[in-house]
Design a protein around this motif. Structure first.
Motif, PDB file in Angstrom:
ATOM      1  N   ALA A 121      93.084  70.271   3.581  1.00 54.28           N
ATOM      2  CA  ALA A 121      92.186  70.396   4.739  1.00 54.28           C
ATOM      3  C   ALA A 121      91.280  69.173   4.745  1.00 54.28           C
ATOM      4  O   ALA A 121      91.042  68.568   3.691  1.00 54.28           O
ATOM      5  N   SER A 122      90.781  68.827   5.928  1.00 60.35           N
ATOM      6  CA  SER A 122      89.879  67.670   6.017  1.00 60.35           C
ATOM      7  C   SER A 122      88.453  68.110   5.675  1.00 60.35           C
ATOM      8  O   SER A 122      88.147  69.317   5.660  1.00 60.35           O
ATOM      9  N   ALA A 123      87.587  67.136   5.457  1.00 65.50           N
ATOM     10  CA  ALA A 123      86.182  67.448   5.149  1.00 65.50           C
ATOM     11  C   ALA A 123      85.556  68.208   6.319  1.00 65.50           C
ATOM     12  O   ALA A 123      84.779  69.152   6.119  1.00 65.50           O
ATOM     13  N   ASP A 124      85.923  67.818   7.533  1.00 60.01           N
ATOM     14  CA  ASP A 124      85.382  68.501   8.705  1.00 60.01           C
ATOM     15  C   ASP A 124      85.871  69.961   8.755  1.00 60.01           C
ATOM     16  O   ASP A 124      85.101  70.874   9.042  1.00 60.01           O
ATOM     17  N   GLU A 125      87.141  70.164   8.453  1.00 61.68           N
ATOM     18  CA  GLU A 125      87.675  71.538   8.445  1.00 61.68           C
ATOM     19  C   GLU A 125      86.988  72.380   7.364  1.00 61.68           C
ATOM     20  O   GLU A 125      86.677  73.561   7.580  1.00 61.68           O
ATOM     21  N   LEU A 126      86.747  71.769   6.196  1.00 64.88           N
ATOM     22  CA  LEU A 126      86.070  72.498   5.116  1.00 64.88           C
ATOM     23  C   LEU A 126      84.658  72.884   5.530  1.00 64.88           C
ATOM     24  O   LEU A 126      84.206  74.001   5.248  1.00 64.88           O
ATOM     25  N   ALA A 127      83.988  71.953   6.213  1.00 71.42           N
ATOM     26  CA  ALA A 127      82.624  72.253   6.674  1.00 71.42           C
ATOM     27  C   ALA A 127      82.664  73.398   7.684  1.00 71.42           C
ATOM     28  O   ALA A 127      81.828  74.309   7.645  1.00 71.42           O
ATOM     29  N   GLN A 128      83.660  73.366   8.567  1.00 69.34           N
ATOM     30  CA  GLN A 128      83.783  74.454   9.566  1.00 69.34           C
ATOM     31  C   GLN A 128      84.079  75.786   8.884  1.00 69.34           C
ATOM     32  O   GLN A 128      83.492  76.810   9.234  1.00 69.34           O
ATOM     33  N   MET A 129      84.997  75.780   7.914  1.00 72.11           N
ATOM     34  CA  MET A 129      85.349  77.038   7.229  1.00 72.11           C
ATOM     35  C   MET A 129      84.150  77.604   6.472  1.00 72.11           C
ATOM     36  O   MET A 129      83.926  78.812   6.464  1.00 72.11           O
ATOM     37  N   THR A 130      83.389  76.711   5.853  1.00 74.12           N
ATOM     38  CA  THR A 130      82.205  77.155   5.104  1.00 74.12           C
ATOM     39  C   THR A 130      81.197  77.797   6.052  1.00 74.12           C
ATOM     40  O   THR A 130      80.671  78.887   5.789  1.00 74.12           O
ATOM     41  N   LYS A 131      80.964  77.123   7.177  1.00 79.23           N
ATOM     42  CA  LYS A 131      79.989  77.646   8.145  1.00 79.23           C
ATOM     43  C   LYS A 131      80.468  78.989   8.721  1.00 79.23           C
ATOM     44  O   LYS A 131      79.687  79.951   8.813  1.00 79.23           O
ATOM     45  N   LEU A 132      81.750  79.049   9.054  1.00 83.85           N
ATOM     46  CA  LEU A 132      82.297  80.302   9.588  1.00 83.85           C
ATOM     47  C   LEU A 132      82.197  81.415   8.545  1.00 83.85           C
ATOM     48  O   LEU A 132      81.791  82.541   8.858  1.00 83.85           O
ATOM     49  N   ALA A 133      82.558  81.103   7.304  1.00 81.29           N
ATOM     50  CA  ALA A 133      82.560  82.130   6.252  1.00 81.29           C
ATOM     51  C   ALA A 133      81.141  82.662   6.004  1.00 81.29           C
ATOM     52  O   ALA A 133      80.950  83.868   5.822  1.00 81.29           O
ATOM     53  N   LEU A 134      80.154  81.767   6.021  1.00 81.96           N
ATOM     54  CA  LEU A 134      78.771  82.229   5.801  1.00 81.96           C
ATOM     55  C   LEU A 134      78.279  83.062   6.983  1.00 81.96           C
ATOM     56  O   LEU A 134      77.564  84.055   6.801  1.00 81.96           O
ATOM     57  N   GLY A 135      78.672  82.678   8.181  1.00 83.44           N
ATOM     58  CA  GLY A 135      78.305  83.459   9.370  1.00 83.44           C
ATOM     59  C   GLY A 135      78.954  84.837   9.332  1.00 83.44           C
ATOM     60  O   GLY A 135      78.323  85.851   9.663  1.00 83.44           O
ATOM     61  N   ILE A 136      80.222  84.873   8.922  1.00 83.98           N
ATOM     62  CA  ILE A 136      80.943  86.148   8.800  1.00 83.98           C
ATOM     63  C   ILE A 136      80.259  87.005   7.732  1.00 83.98           C
ATOM     64  O   ILE A 136      80.085  88.213   7.903  1.00 83.98           O
ATOM     65  N   ASN A 137      79.843  86.378   6.641  1.00 84.89           N
ATOM     66  CA  ASN A 137      79.135  87.134   5.588  1.00 84.89           C
ATOM     67  C   ASN A 137      77.862  87.780   6.142  1.00 84.89           C
ATOM     68  O   ASN A 137      77.600  88.960   5.881  1.00 84.89           O
ATOM     69  N   ASP A 138      77.108  87.029   6.930  1.00 87.19           N
ATOM     70  CA  ASP A 138      75.875  87.602   7.511  1.00 87.19           C
ATOM     71  C   ASP A 138      76.209  88.811   8.382  1.00 87.19           C
ATOM     72  O   ASP A 138      75.550  89.848   8.314  1.00 87.19           O
ATOM     73  N   LEU A 139      77.242  88.658   9.219  1.00 83.20           N
ATOM     74  CA  LEU A 139      77.636  89.766  10.108  1.00 83.20           C
ATOM     75  C   LEU A 139      78.125  90.964   9.297  1.00 83.20           C
ATOM     76  O   LEU A 139      77.782  92.112   9.596  1.00 83.20           O
ATOM     77  N   LEU A 140      78.935  90.700   8.267  1.00 85.55           N
ATOM     78  CA  LEU A 140      79.477  91.805   7.461  1.00 85.55           C
ATOM     79  C   LEU A 140      78.367  92.504   6.665  1.00 85.55           C
ATOM     80  O   LEU A 140      78.360  93.735   6.566  1.00 85.55           O
ATOM     81  N   CYS A 141      77.432  91.736   6.123  1.00 85.96           N
ATOM     82  CA  CYS A 141      76.327  92.370   5.373  1.00 85.96           C
ATOM     83  C   CYS A 141      75.521  93.270   6.303  1.00 85.96           C
ATOM     84  O   CYS A 141      75.162  94.389   5.926  1.00 85.96           O
ATOM     85  N   ALA A 142      75.287  92.793   7.523  1.00 86.41           N
ATOM     86  CA  ALA A 142      74.525  93.594   8.499  1.00 86.41           C
ATOM     87  C   ALA A 142      75.283  94.868   8.861  1.00 86.41           C
ATOM     88  O   ALA A 142      74.679  95.924   9.068  1.00 86.41           O
ATOM     89  N   LEU A 143      76.604  94.768   8.926  1.00 84.55           N
ATOM     90  CA  LEU A 143      77.424  95.945   9.241  1.00 84.55           C
ATOM     91  C   LEU A 143      77.436  96.922   8.065  1.00 84.55           C
ATOM     92  O   LEU A 143      77.184  98.121   8.230  1.00 84.55           O
ATOM     93  N   PHE A 144      77.729  96.402   6.873  1.00 83.10           N
ATOM     94  CA  PHE A 144      77.931  97.305   5.738  1.00 83.10           C
ATOM     95  C   PHE A 144      76.642  97.970   5.255  1.00 83.10           C
ATOM     96  O   PHE A 144      76.689  99.072   4.723  1.00 83.10           O
ATOM     97  N   VAL A 145      75.511  97.309   5.478  1.00 89.60           N
ATOM     98  CA  VAL A 145      74.262  97.945   5.055  1.00 89.60           C
ATOM     99  C   VAL A 145      74.088  99.269   5.805  1.00 89.60           C
ATOM    100  O   VAL A 145      73.578 100.252   5.258  1.00 89.60           O
ATOM    101  N   LYS A 146      74.579  99.310   7.045  1.00 91.09           N
ATOM    102  CA  LYS A 146      74.469 100.542   7.853  1.00 91.09           C
ATOM    103  C   LYS A 146      75.382 101.655   7.329  1.00 91.09           C
ATOM    104  O   LYS A 146      75.193 102.818   7.652  1.00 91.09           O
ATOM    105  N   THR A 147      76.399 101.276   6.540  1.00 95.54           N
ATOM    106  CA  THR A 147      77.350 102.271   6.041  1.00 95.54           C
ATOM    107  C   THR A 147      76.996 102.744   4.630  1.00 95.54           C
ATOM    108  O   THR A 147      77.726 103.551   4.050  1.00 95.54           O
ATOM    109  N   GLY A 148      75.923 102.176   4.065  1.00 97.07           N
ATOM    110  CA  GLY A 148      75.584 102.538   2.685  1.00 97.07           C
ATOM    111  C   GLY A 148      76.533 101.921   1.671  1.00 97.07           C
ATOM    112  O   GLY A 148      76.766 102.472   0.600  1.00 97.07           O
ATOM    113  N   ILE A 149      77.092 100.760   2.050  1.00101.68           N
ATOM    114  CA  ILE A 149      78.017 100.056   1.147  1.00101.68           C
ATOM    115  C   ILE A 149      77.461  98.658   0.875  1.00101.68           C
ATOM    116  O   ILE A 149      77.000  97.980   1.795  1.00101.68           O
TER     117      ILE A 149
END
Ligand code: UDP
Length: 236
Positions: free
Chosen positions: A142-170
């Motif tokens: 992968a290129s450096a730009d692709e890695l930067a995009q994947m990192t940003k996407l993964a951290l954003g997904i983590n924020d969304l998932l943490c917000a979701l799972f906290v509501k489920t008691g997980i």
């Protein structure tokens, strides 16, 4: 309809789709761990992971994340965009566990001062070795730009998932993501399920994920059913 097999993995099969831009992904009941050394059929796992992953992908898409999911076909199959999978697994860790705990001698369950982003090479033959960003760009995965995009996407997904799972008691301890190239963009592919995440009950720390299988801790699918039920109660 005759099915043309494109790829068979440890827990999913991919068939050719109705056109050249899509394919059909079907979840299997097979559970594997330790790079396929431990293997068992758990009847109903495919359906549970399919339901859990589809709910999570639907939630992420509603929140602006582009994914490969086009349409749910049935209990275990979905029509997905035929992306070119980037051959690295992106691992996000909120709490120490698994290989991280073992490698660095940090007790499982230890809080981390910051979220960890790790990459491993997607290679069953090599046992998915950890790989760093300069190694990934050096060998052209992968290129450096692709890695930067994947990192940003993964951290954003983590924020969304943490917000979701906290509501489920997980508690979302850690998880693995895969991305692909499609139409000039990087999109989320593969699955998000108890096979690819560590989920602990927020009150008891009971494991509700594949560690129950890896470590022979009891009824594997009981935790998967629990995760699905809790997601349904907050998302449906
Ligand atoms: N993971 C995965 N597929 C892999 C490796 C890891 O889905 O090939 C997930 C795993 O379920 C956990 C997270 O990524 O939620 C971190 O896994 P870890 O590196 O701790 O490896 P493990 O202890 O599972 O070998």
């Amino acid at each position: 309809m005759s099915e043309i097999l494109l790829y068979e993995g440890k827990s999913k099969v991919v068939y050719e789709g109705p056109d050249s831009e899509s394919c059909i992904m079907r979840y299997k009941d097979t559970a594997t761990a330790f790079n396929g050394e431990k293997k068992e059929d758990l009847s109903g796992k495919g359906k549970l992971n399919s339901s859990i992953s589809n709910l999570i992908f639907g939630y992420l898409m509603k929140n602006g994340v582009e994914t490969h999911l086009i349409k749910i076909i049935d209990d275990t199959s979905a029509l997905v965009k035929k992306a070119e999978i980037i051959m690295v697994e992106v691992i996000i860790r909120n709490v120490a566990a698994g290989s991280f705990s073992k490698k660095y001698g940090i007790a499982e369950g230890t809080a981390l001062k910051n979220t960890i982003v790790e990459f491993s090479l997607k290679s069953d033959q090599l046992g998915d070795p950890m790989i760093n960003e300069s190694q990934i760009t050096a060998i052209g995965i992968a290129s450096a730009d692709e890695l930067a995009q994947m990192t940003k996407l993964a951290l954003g997904i983590n924020d969304l998932l943490c917000a979701l799972f906290v509501k489920t008691g997980i508690k979302l301890i850690d998880f693995k993501l895969e991305f692909g190239r499609y139409g000039g963009k990087i999109i989320l592919c593969d699955e998000i399920s108890p096979d690819s995440c560590r989920f602990w009950d927020a009150d008891t720390n009971k494991k509700l994920d594949k560690d129950v299988f890896r470590r022979d801790l009891g009824d594997v699918l009981e935790g998967y059913r629990d995760v699905l039920g809790r997601l349904q109660s907050v998302l449906l």
